[in-house]
Motif scaffolding. Structure first.
Motif, short mmCIF file in Angstrom:
data_model
loop_
_atom_site.label_atom_id
_atom_site.label_comp_id
_atom_site.label_asym_id
_atom_site.label_seq_id
_atom_site.Cartn_x
_atom_site.Cartn_y
_atom_site.Cartn_z
N ALA A 98 1.04 -1.37 -0.31
CA ALA A 98 0.20 0.04 -0.24
C ALA A 98 0.47 1.11 0.03
N TRP A 99 1.88 1.40 0.82
CA TRP A 99 3.14 2.14 0.66
C TRP A 99 3.07 2.48 -0.51
N CYS A 100 3.83 1.40 -1.25
CA CYS A 100 4.78 1.32 -2.61
C CYS A 100 3.55 2.04 -3.73
N ARG A 101 2.77 1.54 -3.30
CA ARG A 101 1.35 2.51 -4.06
C ARG A 101 0.73 3.51 -4.52
N ALA A 102 0.66 3.67 -2.90
CA ALA A 102 0.16 5.38 -2.62
C ALA A 102 1.25 6.53 -3.05
N ALA A 103 2.63 5.79 -2.57
CA ALA A 103 3.84 6.61 -3.38
C ALA A 103 3.96 6.78 -4.85
N PHE A 124 0.50 5.28 4.20
CA PHE A 124 2.00 6.17 4.65
C PHE A 124 1.93 5.70 6.28
N ASP A 125 0.27 5.80 7.57
CA ASP A 125 0.87 4.72 8.53
C ASP A 125 1.01 3.56 8.02
N GLY A 126 0.40 2.79 7.45
CA GLY A 126 0.70 1.70 7.00
C GLY A 126 2.44 1.06 7.61
N LEU A 127 3.03 2.15 6.20
CA LEU A 127 4.61 1.15 6.42
C LEU A 127 5.04 2.15 7.70
N GLY A 128 4.30 3.06 8.80
CA GLY A 128 5.18 2.71 9.76
C GLY A 128 5.10 1.86 10.81
N VAL A 129 3.30 0.96 10.89
CA VAL A 129 3.17 -0.09 11.19
C VAL A 129 4.34 -1.39 11.08
N VAL A 130 4.36 -1.07 9.94
CA VAL A 130 4.73 -2.73 8.99
C VAL A 130 6.64 -2.29 9.59
N ALA A 131 7.10 -1.41 8.92
CA ALA A 131 8.75 -0.90 9.24
C ALA A 131 8.52 -1.44 10.96
N ALA A 132 7.94 -0.59 11.58
CA ALA A 132 8.80 -1.47 13.56
C ALA A 132 7.58 -2.80 13.72
N GLU A 133 7.09 -3.13 12.70
CA GLU A 133 7.81 -4.57 13.40
C GLU A 133 8.41 -5.50 12.67
#
Length: 328
Positions: free
Chosen positions: A42-47, A91-100
Motif C-alpha cells: 500500500a505504501w509503494c502504491r500510494a507513493a 503511509f501510516d501502514g508503512l510505519g506499522v510494518v517498518a516497526a514490526e
C-alpha cells in the motif's frame, strides 16, 4: 490515526485494486506475513501514485509539480518511520510494518530515488542504467519484502546477504517485464526506459520507437530485456528456496504470473502491444499450482549457472547510486 486492523483493511483494498496478480499470490502467505506484505504494498502504491499524479497506476496526471509531490512522499515517509500520523493510511501502514519488521529510512530512500529519477525526466543511457532504474523502483522493494518475510539483516550474515541480493533480483526481473509490457503506455506519457544506446544502435530517432516502421528492432530489444529478466529470475529462484514454505509458495507463484506476462509480450513479436498483456484468472490459478510444485522441489537445474550472467547485483547497484548521485 487508524488502528492496525483498519490499516490492514485499507491495504487489502489497495492491493485488490492496484495489482490483481500480486493480490492473488499474496493470499498464499501466512496471515501475519500477508498483512505485512499488504501494508508495504500500500505504501509503494500510494507513493508511486503520488509521484506520477495518478490513481492505482492509471494514466499519468499533470507532471508540472513533480518535485513538490516528491517532497510530500519524503515528508510522509519520514513521519511514518518516526511513528507519527501522516494523514494518509497507506503511509501510516508503512510505519506499522517498518516497526514490526525493521524496515529503515535507507531502504525507503532507495525506492524513493526511483521516483526522483522520474521527476527529473531521467532516461537510461545504457543497459546498466536501465537496470539501475529497475533496482530503485522494484529491486529495493524486493529487499523490503524479504525483510517482511523474515530474512534477517545482512550484517555479517553471508547467507542472509545473498538471500537479500536474490530478493532484489526478483524485483528487477519483474520490472524488466513491466518495461516491455508498458512500452506503449510509457511512450504516450513521454517516457521510455529502453537504453538510449540500444535505440541509437538501431537507428531509431528519439521518441519514435513505437512507430510501426521500427517494430523489428524494437522486438529485438524486447528479447534482450526478457533475456535479462530470465537471468535475474533464475537467481531469485535460488533465494526463494530459502524462505518459509508459505512465503516460498507465494513468491514462486508471483514469479510465474509476472514471468508469463513478459513471455506473452516477447512471444507476440511485433504484435506485443496490440493490447495490454495480462494473465487470466485461470492462468493465475495454473501458476499458483506451478508455484506449489516448485516450492516442494529444489530450484531448477541451471539456475545457478544462469544467475552468473547478472550484470549487476544489489551491492553493485548501491555503489552506482552513490557514484552517480541517485538519492531520494
Amino acid at each position: 490515526m487508524q488502528d492496525r486492523t483498519q490499516l490492514v483493511a485499507h491495504a487489502r483494498r489497495t492491493i485488490a485494486r492496484g495489482s490483481k496478480s500480486f493480490a492473488a499470490a499474496s493470499m498464499l502467505f501466512d496471515r501475519v506475513t500477508r498483512e505485512r506484505v499488504w501494508l508495504l504494498y500500500a505504501w509503494c502504491r500510494a507513493a508511486d501514485d503520488l509521484a506520477d499524479a495518478q490513481d492505482m497506476g492509471g494514466d499519468l496526471g499533470d507532471q508540472s509539480e513533480a518535485e513538490a509531490r516528491l517532497a510530500t512522499i519524503r515528508e510522509r515517509t519520514a513521519l511514518a518511520l518516526a511513528g507519527q500520523p501522516t494523514g494518509d493510511a497507506s503511509f501510516d501502514g508503512l510505519g506499522v510494518v517498518a516497526a514490526e519488521c525493521g524496515l529503515t529510512q535507507a531502504m525507503c530512500d532507495d525506492v524513493i530515488a526511483g521516483f526522483a529519477m522520474d521527476a527529473a525526466d531521467w532516461r537510461p543511457r545504457d543497459r546498466d542504467d536501465m537496470l539501475q532504474y529497475c533496482y530503485h523502483v522494484a529491486g529495493a522493494v524486493g529487499v523490503m519484502m524479504a525483510k517482511v518475510m523474515g530474512v534477517p539483516d545482512d550484517d555479517g550474515d553471508t547467507l542472509a546477504s545473498d538471500t537479500l541480493d536474490r530478493a532484489c533480483d526478483l524485483g528487477i526481473a519483474f520490472q524488466l517485464g513491466n518495461i516491455v509490457r508498458d512500452l506503449w503506455e510509457d511512450d504516450a506519457a513521454g517516457r521510455c526506459y529502453l537504453p538510449v544506446e540500444w535505440l541509437v544502435e538501431a537507428d531509431i530517432p528519439p521518441g519514435q520507437h513505437m512507430k510501426p516502421i521500427y517494430r523489428e528492432p524494437l522486438v529485438a530489444m524486447v528479447q534482450q530485456a526478457c533475456l535479462l529478466a530470465r537471468t535475474y529470475e533464475a537467481s531469485a529462484r535460488i533465494g526463494a528456496a530459502r524462505l518459509p514454505f508459505r512465503s516460498r509458495w507465494a513468491i514462486l507463484s508471483a514469479t510465474g504470473i509476472y514471468g508469463a506476462i513478459a513471455r506473452k509480450v516477447e512471444d507476440a513479436g511485433e504484435h506485443g502491444w496490440d493490447h495490454r498483456a495480462f494473465t487470466s484468472r485461470f492462468e493465475k490459478l495454473g501458476h499458483v499450482a506451478g508455484g506449489l510444485r516448485a516450492s516442494m522441489a529444489p530450484p531448477p537445474e541451471g539456475c545457478a549457472e544462469q544467475a552468473k550472467g547478472r550484470p549487476l547485483t544489489r551491492l553493485g547497484f548501491a555503489e552506482r547510486a552513490r557514484e552517480k548521485g541517485y538519492a531520494a
